[in-house]
Write an enzyme that holds these catalytic residues in place. Structure first.
Site, PDB file in Angstrom:
ATOM      1  N   GLY A  10      68.251  42.050  46.484  1.00 58.19           N
ATOM      2  CA  GLY A  10      68.436  42.893  47.691  1.00 58.19           C
ATOM      3  C   GLY A  10      70.105  42.923  48.437  1.00 58.19           C
ATOM      4  N   GLY A  13      70.169  45.424  51.312  1.00 57.02           N
ATOM      5  CA  GLY A  13      69.558  45.566  52.346  1.00 57.02           C
ATOM      6  C   GLY A  13      70.823  44.924  53.355  1.00 57.02           C
ATOM      7  N   GLN A  14      70.204  44.506  55.060  1.00 55.64           N
ATOM      8  CA  GLN A  14      70.790  44.003  55.969  1.00 55.64           C
ATOM      9  C   GLN A  14      71.860  42.700  55.522  1.00 55.64           C
ATOM     10  N   LEU A  84      67.900  38.007  47.486  1.00 48.74           N
ATOM     11  CA  LEU A  84      67.348  38.171  48.931  1.00 48.74           C
ATOM     12  C   LEU A  84      66.632  38.898  49.043  1.00 48.74           C
ATOM     13  N   GLN A  87      59.759  41.888  49.725  1.00 47.83           N
ATOM     14  CA  GLN A  87      58.908  42.994  50.852  1.00 47.83           C
ATOM     15  C   GLN A  87      59.410  42.304  52.239  1.00 47.83           C
ATOM     16  N   SER A  88      60.150  42.338  53.540  1.00 49.07           N
ATOM     17  CA  SER A  88      60.297  41.570  54.415  1.00 49.07           C
ATOM     18  C   SER A  88      59.703  42.073  55.402  1.00 49.07           C
ATOM     19  N   SER A 129      62.377  31.846  54.862  1.00 44.76           N
ATOM     20  CA  SER A 129      61.917  31.929  56.650  1.00 44.76           C
ATOM     21  C   SER A 129      61.203  31.447  57.629  1.00 44.76           C
ATOM     22  N   GLU A 131      59.813  32.582  59.485  1.00 47.95           N
ATOM     23  CA  GLU A 131      58.026  32.828  59.654  1.00 47.95           C
ATOM     24  C   GLU A 131      57.114  31.478  58.725  1.00 47.95           C
ATOM     25  N   TYR A 153      52.994  37.768  54.506  1.00 45.68           N
ATOM     26  CA  TYR A 153      54.753  37.673  54.127  1.00 45.68           C
ATOM     27  C   TYR A 153      54.802  35.711  54.637  1.00 45.68           C
ATOM     28  N   HIS A 183      67.588  37.107  62.094  1.00 46.63           N
ATOM     29  CA  HIS A 183      69.238  37.010  62.392  1.00 46.63           C
ATOM     30  C   HIS A 183      69.593  39.211  62.310  1.00 46.63           C
TER      31      HIS A 183
HETATM   32  P1  NDP Z   1      66.394  43.618  54.036  1.00 44.50           P
HETATM   33  O1  NDP Z   1      64.849  44.341  54.301  1.00 44.50           O
HETATM   34  O2  NDP Z   1      67.212  44.869  55.228  1.00 44.50           O
HETATM   35  O3  NDP Z   1      66.340  43.662  52.448  1.00 44.50           O
HETATM   36  C1  NDP Z   1      65.430  43.959  51.508  1.00 44.50           C
HETATM   37  C2  NDP Z   1      65.727  44.264  50.199  1.00 44.50           C
HETATM   38  O4  NDP Z   1      64.585  43.627  48.834  1.00 44.50           O
HETATM   39  C3  NDP Z   1      66.142  45.418  49.940  1.00 44.50           C
HETATM   40  O5  NDP Z   1      67.803  45.697  49.078  1.00 44.50           O
HETATM   41  C4  NDP Z   1      65.307  46.049  49.449  1.00 44.50           C
HETATM   42  O6  NDP Z   1      65.791  47.672  48.485  1.00 44.50           O
HETATM   43  C5  NDP Z   1      65.105  45.205  48.368  1.00 44.50           C
HETATM   44  N1  NDP Z   1      63.488  44.856  48.208  1.00 44.50           N
HETATM   45  C6  NDP Z   1      62.775  44.907  48.333  1.00 44.50           C
HETATM   46  N2  NDP Z   1      61.738  45.348  47.675  1.00 44.50           N
HETATM   47  C7  NDP Z   1      61.879  45.347  46.461  1.00 44.50           C
HETATM   48  C8  NDP Z   1      62.035  44.838  44.969  1.00 44.50           C
HETATM   49  N3  NDP Z   1      60.050  45.478  44.614  1.00 44.50           N
HETATM   50  N4  NDP Z   1      62.663  45.572  43.932  1.00 44.50           N
HETATM   51  C9  NDP Z   1      64.103  45.146  44.284  1.00 44.50           C
HETATM   52  N5  NDP Z   1      64.115  44.962  44.974  1.00 44.50           N
HETATM   53  C10 NDP Z   1      63.299  44.858  46.612  1.00 44.50           C
HETATM   54  O7  NDP Z   1      66.095  42.010  54.321  1.00 44.50           O
HETATM   55  P2  NDP Z   1      67.440  41.203  54.626  1.00 44.50           P
HETATM   56  O8  NDP Z   1      68.204  41.602  54.494  1.00 44.50           O
HETATM   57  O9  NDP Z   1      67.289  41.902  56.662  1.00 44.50           O
HETATM   58  O10 NDP Z   1      66.740  39.907  54.490  1.00 44.50           O
HETATM   59  C11 NDP Z   1      67.066  39.092  53.339  1.00 44.50           C
HETATM   60  C12 NDP Z   1      66.409  38.472  52.570  1.00 44.50           C
HETATM   61  O11 NDP Z   1      66.164  37.132  53.415  1.00 44.50           O
HETATM   62  C13 NDP Z   1      64.336  38.887  52.860  1.00 44.50           C
HETATM   63  O12 NDP Z   1      63.647  38.124  51.769  1.00 44.50           O
HETATM   64  C14 NDP Z   1      63.999  38.076  54.063  1.00 44.50           C
HETATM   65  O13 NDP Z   1      62.214  38.012  54.094  1.00 44.50           O
HETATM   66  C15 NDP Z   1      64.476  37.013  54.138  1.00 44.50           C
HETATM   67  N6  NDP Z   1      64.696  37.026  55.145  1.00 44.50           N
HETATM   68  C16 NDP Z   1      65.256  37.538  56.914  1.00 44.50           C
HETATM   69  C17 NDP Z   1      65.755  36.583  57.966  1.00 44.50           C
HETATM   70  C18 NDP Z   1      66.402  37.929  59.219  1.00 44.50           C
HETATM   71  O14 NDP Z   1      65.826  37.592  60.233  1.00 44.50           O
HETATM   72  N7  NDP Z   1      66.876  39.704  58.377  1.00 44.50           N
HETATM   73  C19 NDP Z   1      65.462  36.038  58.772  1.00 44.50           C
HETATM   74  C20 NDP Z   1      64.498  34.692  57.411  1.00 44.50           C
HETATM   75  C21 NDP Z   1      64.491  35.296  56.322  1.00 44.50           C
HETATM   76  P3  NDP Z   1      65.395  48.676  48.965  1.00 44.50           P
HETATM   77  O15 NDP Z   1      66.683  49.150  49.468  1.00 44.50           O
HETATM   78  O16 NDP Z   1      65.141  49.544  47.884  1.00 44.50           O
HETATM   79  O17 NDP Z   1      64.567  49.065  50.098  1.00 44.50           O
HETATM   80  P1  GDR Z   2      60.059  39.024  62.250  1.00 39.19           P
HETATM   81  O1  GDR Z   2      61.121  40.373  63.213  1.00 39.19           O
HETATM   82  O2  GDR Z   2      58.745  39.532  62.599  1.00 39.19           O
HETATM   83  O3  GDR Z   2      60.129  38.095  63.361  1.00 39.19           O
HETATM   84  O4  GDR Z   2      60.760  38.852  61.264  1.00 39.19           O
HETATM   85  P2  GDR Z   2      60.579  41.625  63.673  1.00 39.19           P
HETATM   86  O5  GDR Z   2      62.030  42.368  64.425  1.00 39.19           O
HETATM   87  O6  GDR Z   2      59.442  43.114  63.184  1.00 39.19           O
HETATM   88  O7  GDR Z   2      59.699  41.168  65.236  1.00 39.19           O
HETATM   89  C1  GDR Z   2      59.735  40.445  65.739  1.00 39.19           C
HETATM   90  C2  GDR Z   2      58.897  40.101  67.118  1.00 39.19           C
HETATM   91  O8  GDR Z   2      58.916  41.655  68.188  1.00 39.19           O
HETATM   92  C3  GDR Z   2      57.438  41.746  68.190  1.00 39.19           C
HETATM   93  N1  GDR Z   2      57.534  43.232  68.465  1.00 39.19           N
HETATM   94  C4  GDR Z   2      57.778  44.200  67.703  1.00 39.19           C
HETATM   95  N2  GDR Z   2      58.090  43.972  66.100  1.00 39.19           N
HETATM   96  C5  GDR Z   2      58.086  44.825  65.719  1.00 39.19           C
HETATM   97  N3  GDR Z   2      58.728  45.291  64.993  1.00 39.19           N
HETATM   98  N4  GDR Z   2      57.709  46.475  66.137  1.00 39.19           N
HETATM   99  C6  GDR Z   2      57.883  46.289  68.002  1.00 39.19           C
HETATM  100  O9  GDR Z   2      57.004  47.670  68.230  1.00 39.19           O
HETATM  101  C7  GDR Z   2      57.598  45.298  68.563  1.00 39.19           C
HETATM  102  N5  GDR Z   2      56.971  45.086  69.666  1.00 39.19           N
HETATM  103  C8  GDR Z   2      57.531  43.579  69.897  1.00 39.19           C
HETATM  104  C9  GDR Z   2      57.003  41.158  67.201  1.00 39.19           C
HETATM  105  O10 GDR Z   2      55.640  41.221  67.103  1.00 39.19           O
HETATM  106  C10 GDR Z   2      57.211  39.671  67.521  1.00 39.19           C
HETATM  107  O11 GDR Z   2      57.216  39.229  67.493  1.00 39.19           O
HETATM  108  C11 GDR Z   2      61.973  39.143  60.935  1.00 39.19           C
HETATM  109  C12 GDR Z   2      62.358  39.487  59.322  1.00 39.19           C
HETATM  110  O12 GDR Z   2      63.528  39.597  58.933  1.00 39.19           O
HETATM  111  C13 GDR Z   2      61.479  38.910  58.308  1.00 39.19           C
HETATM  112  O13 GDR Z   2      61.685  39.451  57.277  1.00 39.19           O
HETATM  113  C14 GDR Z   2      62.306  37.141  58.862  1.00 39.19           C
HETATM  114  O14 GDR Z   2      61.668  36.435  57.900  1.00 39.19           O
HETATM  115  C15 GDR Z   2      62.279  36.699  59.999  1.00 39.19           C
HETATM  116  O15 GDR Z   2      62.745  37.320  61.247  1.00 39.19           O
HETATM  117  C16 GDR Z   2      62.689  35.643  60.471  1.00 39.19           C
END
Ligand code: NDP
Ligand code: GDR
Length: 336
Positions: A10, A13-14, A84, A87-88, A129, A131, A153, A183
């Protein structure tokens, strides 16, 4: 002395992009797993790590393929592995439960199994997470709060968390899970609500859009800055003993507050632009998440320092810089 080797799944990703920066600064040899299509289209698919590409070692692999992960782990022989990839996006997990569960659970299982066979002394980080808490029965949530996930998820992350714990207990792997609360950053994906809002504000300011359609404004989250959260991941793997840690700010805000503040950054009133759209509501919502980061603070010496208001401002300003005319930015009084 030989450089320490880190493998990040990952990495595109972010979080992967910030973690890669951090590990390069610490003089690691940084390897990343990316999908083959990303290697073929780096300008788009690797945009978050474009500035690092000369310093990274990228390998094609996917969470769906055990052989691909087995090969990468065997070849790299990492000292530390940060898992990391996932499917997030929670919303998408309601649209396709099957692929979310398969990708996230199998991907974690494949990677742990590969490490056990090919690099058993490698330290492992699992991206758990908040979640997993879902409909939490206590506030704030800590490492001992019971899990009650509300989406496939969340369920996939509980399974990954349990797999990680089991590999630690059964096979002695140095395997830790971070239970990270939301974050964000200017590198957040556009589908998540914070970036949807910050980019929406920028497009409205630029005259490219007249409204922003959102779902549930009352949901509350504990929002920190991704750049700081990847430091907690690294710290977990520097501990003598593997363990699980909540990583959070301890503050909670509603989506409405985020929107209100984001529009205010450019001198607009969110009530004039935000339209509630039922399509963005989830079949099962997580109403309130707020973490208790006490264990991370005392054991890791980690603490969130970037304030909610500063996070919102940074995201809005970055998006405005991307789409707005400089004169408009000056008129809106942005500090750019
Ligand atoms: P992103 O969605 O930004 O990044 C996800 C990464 O996973 C990307 O690099 C993506 O690659 C890769 N990926 C997804 N599917 C596959 C696959 N089938 N095979 C290989 N690589 C794959 O997520 P974040 O950086 O925000 O989060 C990182 C991790 O932390 C995730 O596991 C998320 O669930 C978890 N998390 C995130 C939080 C948050 O607030 N950001 C909070 C708690 C947990 P590609 O670019 O090719 O799609
Ligand atoms: P979350 O993040 O589900 O907490 O998962 P998201 O930003 O998608 O939703 C946060 C809250 O906002 C409400 N919401 C909306 N959400 C989206 N996406 N779009 C909208 O238009 C909208 N309007 C209101 C949602 O219902 C929800 O309550 C993120 C991801 O990064 C996960 O991978 C990670 O594990 C958790 O944070 C911690």
């Amino acid at each position: 002395m030989q450089k320490r080797k880190a493998l990040i799944t990952g990495i595109s990703g972010q979080d992967g992009s910030y973690l890669a920066e951090l590990l390069l600064e610490k003089d690691y040899e940084v390897h990343g797993v990316v999908r083959r299509v990303a290697l073929e289209d780096p300008a788009h698919r690797l945009s978050r790590i474009r500035h690092l590409l000369d310093d990274l070692h990228l390998h094609a692999g996917s969470l769906e393929s055990f052989p691909s992960l087995f090969q990468v782990v065997g070849k790299v022989q990492p000292d530390e592995c940060y898992h990391l990839a996932a499917q997030s996006f929670v919303t998408y997990s309601f649209e396709d439960e099957f692929s979310t569960l398969q990708t996230n659970i199998n991907g974690t299982h494949f990677l742990l199994a590969a490490l056990k066979e090919c690099a058993p002394s490698c330290r492992f980080y699992f991206a758990g997470s908040s979640e997993m808490f879902g409909r939490a029965e206590e506030v704030p949530q800590s490492e001992s709060t019971r899990f009650h996930p509300r989406s496939s998820y969340g369920i996939s992350k509980v399974a990954g968390f349990e797999l990680t714990r089991n590999y630690r207990e059964a096979y002695g792997l140095h395997a830790s899970s971070g239970i990270l609360f939301n974050h964000e950053s200017p590198r957040r994906g556009y589908e998540f609500v914070t970036r949807k809002i910050s980019s929406g504000v920028a497009r409205i300011l630029a005259g490219e859009a007249g409204e922003l359609r959102l779902g549930n404004l009352e949901a509350r989250r504990d929002w920190g800055h991704a750049k700081e959260y990847v430091e907690a991941m690294w710290l977990m793997l520097q501990q003598d003993e593997p363990d699980d840690y909540v990583v959070a700010t301890g503050e909670t805000h509603s989506v409405r507050e985020f929107a209100e503040l984001a529009f205010r950054v450019v001198g607009l009133d969110y009530r004039d632009y935000v339209v509630i759209d039922e399509r963005f509501y989830r079949p099962a919502e997580v109403d309130l998440l707020v973490g208790n980061p006490a264990k991370a603070e005392t054991r890791l010496g980690w603490r969130a320092t970037i304030r909610f208001e500063d996070l919102v401002r940074e995201m809005v300003e970055a998006d405005c810089r991307g789409v707005c005319d400089p004169a408009l930015i000056r008129r809106a009084g942005l500090g750019l």
